[in-house]
Design a protein around this motif. Structure first.
Motif, PDB file in Angstrom:
ATOM      1  N   ARG A   1       2.312 -16.602   3.068  1.00 25.23           N
ATOM      2  CA  ARG A   1       1.613 -17.097   1.886  1.00 25.23           C
ATOM      3  C   ARG A   1       0.559 -16.080   1.424  1.00 25.23           C
ATOM      4  NH1 ARG A   1       5.471 -19.618   3.674  1.00 25.23           N
ATOM      5  NH2 ARG A   1       4.461 -20.270   5.573  1.00 25.23           N
ATOM      6  N   THR A   2      -0.146 -15.489   2.360  1.00 24.31           N
ATOM      7  CA  THR A   2      -1.271 -14.604   2.026  1.00 24.31           C
ATOM      8  C   THR A   2      -0.854 -13.455   1.120  1.00 24.31           C
ATOM      9  OG1 THR A   2      -2.158 -15.053   4.184  1.00 24.31           O
ATOM     10  CG2 THR A   2      -3.107 -13.191   3.009  1.00 24.31           C
TER      11      THR A   2
ATOM     12  N   THR B   1       1.602 -13.321  -0.763  1.00 26.76           N
ATOM     13  CA  THR B   1       2.512 -13.758  -1.811  1.00 26.76           C
ATOM     14  C   THR B   1       1.852 -14.621  -2.886  1.00 26.76           C
ATOM     15  OG1 THR B   1       4.352 -13.702  -0.249  1.00 26.76           O
ATOM     16  CG2 THR B   1       4.677 -15.048  -2.205  1.00 26.76           C
ATOM     17  N   ASN B   2       0.902 -15.444  -2.487  1.00 23.15           N
ATOM     18  CA  ASN B   2       0.520 -16.510  -3.422  1.00 23.15           C
ATOM     19  C   ASN B   2      -0.232 -16.031  -4.667  1.00 23.15           C
ATOM     20  OD1 ASN B   2      -1.986 -16.126  -2.273  1.00 23.15           O
ATOM     21  ND2 ASN B   2      -1.751 -17.846  -0.862  1.00 23.15           N
TER      22      ASN B   2
ATOM     23  N   MET C   1       2.224 -13.892  -8.717  1.00 26.14           N
ATOM     24  CA  MET C   1       2.588 -14.299 -10.072  1.00 26.14           C
ATOM     25  C   MET C   1       1.405 -14.105 -11.030  1.00 26.14           C
ATOM     26  SD  MET C   1       5.709 -15.154  -9.614  1.00 26.14           S
ATOM     27  CE  MET C   1       5.784 -13.974  -8.271  1.00 26.14           C
TER      28      MET C   1
END
Lengths: 444, 390
Positions: A380-381, A383-384, A387
């Protein structure tokens, strides 16, 4: 006799000693363990914990790095499978699953698993987790209690790259927090190891650490040159020496000095890491360690990766010579890492969260044509924020993004052939936005 | 019966259909409403300044269509749902939000919320991850920062007197929730797990005084009513990620079990610890929210003085409260449910199962993706589990 095919990326000669230094970290830890000396498994802790451990002669290894090592050696899949069979959910961090599987095997065998890459990680005396960046970096070590009887400390750190960190008084209480936390950690270690800290040694280690990071920063500043003389592959091979404090920081600083000289020499001779550099690229966040040759294939298309996430870079240099207490000095260096990349955000009040915003400055200063975003299916780190990054880079700098999904450890989650196909068509997009930026009066 | 005079469980059902009904009414009277989405922002500090805390929830039945533009799909679907609802205007009535570092993705969403929704007020509390002495001092400092921005936003001073009064009100609510949970100790329980969830969903959308009034009505009504849940052989505790919808509990209770206890963020975890009224009220708040709230996101160093870690002792230190719940609520099975990609809870699963096995409590692990449709797949596994525990 056929002529040997020229490599698409010119690798830095001075990178190899740095990589050897990191690889040697595991040998030194195994040797220390054999001699009955303490060994710590550490999360990246931005030097505060590292210098205290070194001042107490604790050998350190970093399971995050070892996850990358296992992936690069093609050894991770068996550890991942072991972790899965022990009941941990499969969507968890690839580094963590690799390490949990490794520790599970080590517990069963009573020794380092045969075939462990390099020489493996020896059984630890203690675990040093971290509260910074991601929940995994302490939950993973807590979960290791199933396999290891090592006590654990979680080193606390604030997240100052947000608007609230600019409120009056916050800087001071954040620094106090870091210093007090280091003091608590030092007390814990002294009691655990029944040994007192050599404060003179600590003082020297802190100074050497500051210098090591300064030189490493200067090396990366040189990469703004056109053509860029140092590819991200060399960055990734060299960064663990600083990020994981793989060896004595004085020795590491010397190797970074050598790298500075080599990179400077290449600039003076107009030599780029990639021949005919056509596309200057940024990369976010961690690469597919198991498939780094993917970047050579992109280099054959004249893609040069000139910058990566700030999160793996050293802090911007800061003068700390006036700070007498070595713990406060290292705390302030760590805080500089956490906050120094946000000057633009502090000035403009344009907050994207502490992870994404520094890319604006990096992509502008390194004049990037595009960015490859690598969403990690188990992290998650890293990636989040991607966007948001994609959206904001386009909005502010007209820099397009190529999204290539994968994973840092699990090679089954990455499809290089598909990624290359996407890359080919992405070149048209980059060409288009190069024109758009020029029409908008941007410098590149 | 008009809307205004509905009471007790009728009112609970009404608020479950339209959670924001009451706060929207209050806004017409110039009351400001502040959203929050985990258990860590000290709500007392909002109440002390006449701000209405509003628990922001996701919606399992609403397809996520807008959030994926700003958030990858490999993160917690509850939080994606929350952001999706925000982007669709479901929370446009809020005057602000307060966020705390409950988990890593939640923290990132806090920032993303600010970029794309730009609420009139927002504050992020960088909650430490341990209960170290340094962390407790830091957290108190962070609460002082929070106080400053709230005072600036409202133009009011948060006096110690007002804060103490607010703490008392919230402690009263916690005591009432505990009283509600006491009714589940009976066999059969006087209130089902689903109805308990509905009550909790309702009160997180009300000012604390009104929530307290509603809880008192509900408790009184339940004690009086005849149509209690039927006796079932399985009495379960549900542990894990947030449950903000009755679908999962409905599924479990629909196949022959009573859910009599929980340890989730909307349930007992959020309410059971009280705030001690300390000389400086911020001390009590800091201690309660950092030390007393037991959640996987906070690391408790158990044996600093010990040179070797004892795994089972560590598990008892982390999970023995669940053993106590099981004894008090006469639980004979535990459902560990985790929303996919919820890292804090995922890492706990093997260890918690080791602990439950050590005390002889049957357990099952269910991972789901926060959608009602996916629960059908879990039904068969849960049925098999119920057969095992008889």
């Amino acid at each position: 006799m056929s002529e040997e095919k020229k490599r698409a990326i010119t690798r830095l000669k001075t990178m190899y000693p740095l990589r050897a230094l990191v690889d040697g970290m595991y040998e030194r830890a195994v040797e220390a363990s054999r001699e009955g000396k303490p060994v710590a498994w550490c999360m990246v802790n931005w030097w505060g914990g590292d210098v205290i451990l070194r001042a107490l002669d604790v050998a350190c290894v970093y399971p995050e790095d070892y996850g990358a090592v296992c992936a690069a050696f093609g050894a991770a899949q068996s550890y991942l499978a072991r972790c899965d069979s022990d009941g941990f959910p499969t969507h968890m961090c690839g580094y963590a699953r690799n390490c949990l599987g490794y520790a599970s095997q080590m517990k069963e065998l009573g020794k380092i698993p045969p075939g462990a890459p390099l020489v493996g990680m020896p059984k630890p005396t203690l675990l040093l987790g971290s509260g910074y960046f991601c929940d995994t970096r302490f939950k993973w070590f807590q979960a290791l209690g199933r396999y290891l009887d090592a006590p654990m400390w979680v080193l606390e750190m604030p997240h100052p790259g947000v608007r609230e960190s600019r409120l009056e008084g916050v800087h001071d209480h954040n620094i106090a927090f870091l210093v007090n936390e280091l003091k608590e950690f030092a007390d814990f270690l002294q009691e655990l190891l029944d040994k007192r800290i050599d404060w003179d040694k600590l003082d020297d280690l802190v100074n050497d650490t500051i210098e090591m990071n300064r030189v490493w920063h200067e090396v990366n500043e040189l990469r703004k040159a056109r053509p860029c003389p140092m590819h991200a592959r060399d960055f990734w091979s060299s960064m663990p020496a600083s990020l994981y404090m793989a060896a004595d920081p004085k020795e590491t600083a010397e190797l970074y000095h050598n790298m500075y000289d080599e990179v400077k020499g290449m600039i003076d001779n107009h030599i780029g890491a990639v021949a005919d550099e056509k596309y200057r690229m940024a990369f976010a966040e961690l690469p597919p360690w198991h498939s780094l040759k993917f970047f050579d294939q992109l280099a054959e298309r004249n893609w040069n990766f000139v910058i990566e996430s700030w999160a793996y870079h050293p802090p911007k240099p800061i003068d700390l010579s006036h700070v007498k207490d070595p713990l406060e000095r290292i705390a302030r260096l760590t805080y500089q890492y956490f906050s120094g990349y946000f000057e633009d955000a502090y000035k403009t009040g344009d907050w994207w969260g502490y992870f994404a915003h520094p890319y604006l400055e990096l992509c502008r200063d390194y004049q990037c044509d595009g960015i490859v975003l690598h969403p990690l299916l188990t992290c998650r780190t890293a990636t989040n924020h991607l966007m948001v990054l994609q959206d904001q880079l386009m909005k502010h700098l007209k820099i397009p993004s190529l999204v290539v999904e994968g994973d840092i450890v699990d090679l089954k989650l990455f499809d290089p052939a598909d990624a290359l196909r996407k890359a080919e068509s992405f070149e048209e997009t980059m060409n288009h936005y190069k024109r758009v930026r020029r029409e908008a009066g941007m410098a590149w | 019966m008009t809307l205004a005079v509905r009471e007790g469980l009728d009112r609970v059902r009404e608020l479950n259909r339209n959670r924001s009904q009451r706060v929207r009414e209050l806004k017409t009277r110039n009351q400001k409403v502040i959203g929050y989405f985990n258990i860590y922002p000290p709500l007392e500090m909002l109440t002390a300044l006449d701000l209405v805390p509003y628990g922001m929830l996701g919606d399992m039945n609403e397809p996520i269509t807008k959030a994926d533009t700003y958030l990858p799909t490999v993160v917690c679907p509850f939080l994606r749902s929350l952001l999706d609802l925000g982007l669709k205007g479901r929370y446009s009535f809020l005057d602000g939000i307060v966020m705390a570092h409950g988990c890593e993705v939640g923290e990132k969403i806090s920032h993303i919320w600010n970029i794309y929704l730009n609420p009139p007020y927002s504050h992020f509390i960088d909650l430490p991850h341990t209960t170290h002495a340094a962390a407790q001092e830091q957290f108190k400092e962070l609460l002082k920062d929070f106080k400053k921005t709230l005072e600036s936003f409202t133009g009011k001073e948060m006096t110690e007197k007002r804060l103490r009064e607010a703490i008392k009100l919230h402690n009263e609510q916690r005591a009432l929730v505990k009283e509600l949970y006491e009714l589940r100790k009976l066999d059969p329980p006087l209130i089902s797990g689903s109805d308990t969830t509905r009550v909790l969903i309702a009160i997180t959308g009300l000012p604390v005084e009104e929530g307290n009034e509603l809880l008192a009505q509900v408790i009184s009504e339940i004690k009086r009513r005849k149509d209690t849940p039927s006796k079932k052989s399985a009495r379960l505790l549900v542990w894990g990620s947030i449950i903000d919808n009755t679908a999962l509990i409905d599924m479990i209770e629909g196949i022959g079990a009573n859910v009599v206890m929980d340890d989730t963020n909307l349930g007992s975890r959020a309410y059971f610890p009280l705030v001690e009224l300390t000389e400086d009220p911020l001390d009590g708040l800091a201690h309660r929210y950092l030390v007393e709230l037991k959640s996987p996101r906070t690391f408790r160093p158990p044996f600093i003085q010990n040179k070797k870690k004892d795994y089972m002792a560590d598990l008892r230190n982390r999970f023995s409260y669940l053993g106590e719940y099981a004894r008090e609520w006469r639980v004979n099975g535990v459902v560990l449910q985790v929303i996919r990609y919820c890292d804090s809870h995922s890492y706990e699963v093997p260890g918690l199962r080791d602990y439950l096995n050590s005390i002889g409590l049957p357990n099952i692990y269910l991972e789901h993706d926060y959608s009602a449709a996916a629960l059908a797949q879990l039904k068969t596994r849960t049925q098999a589990f119920l057969e095992i525990i008889g």
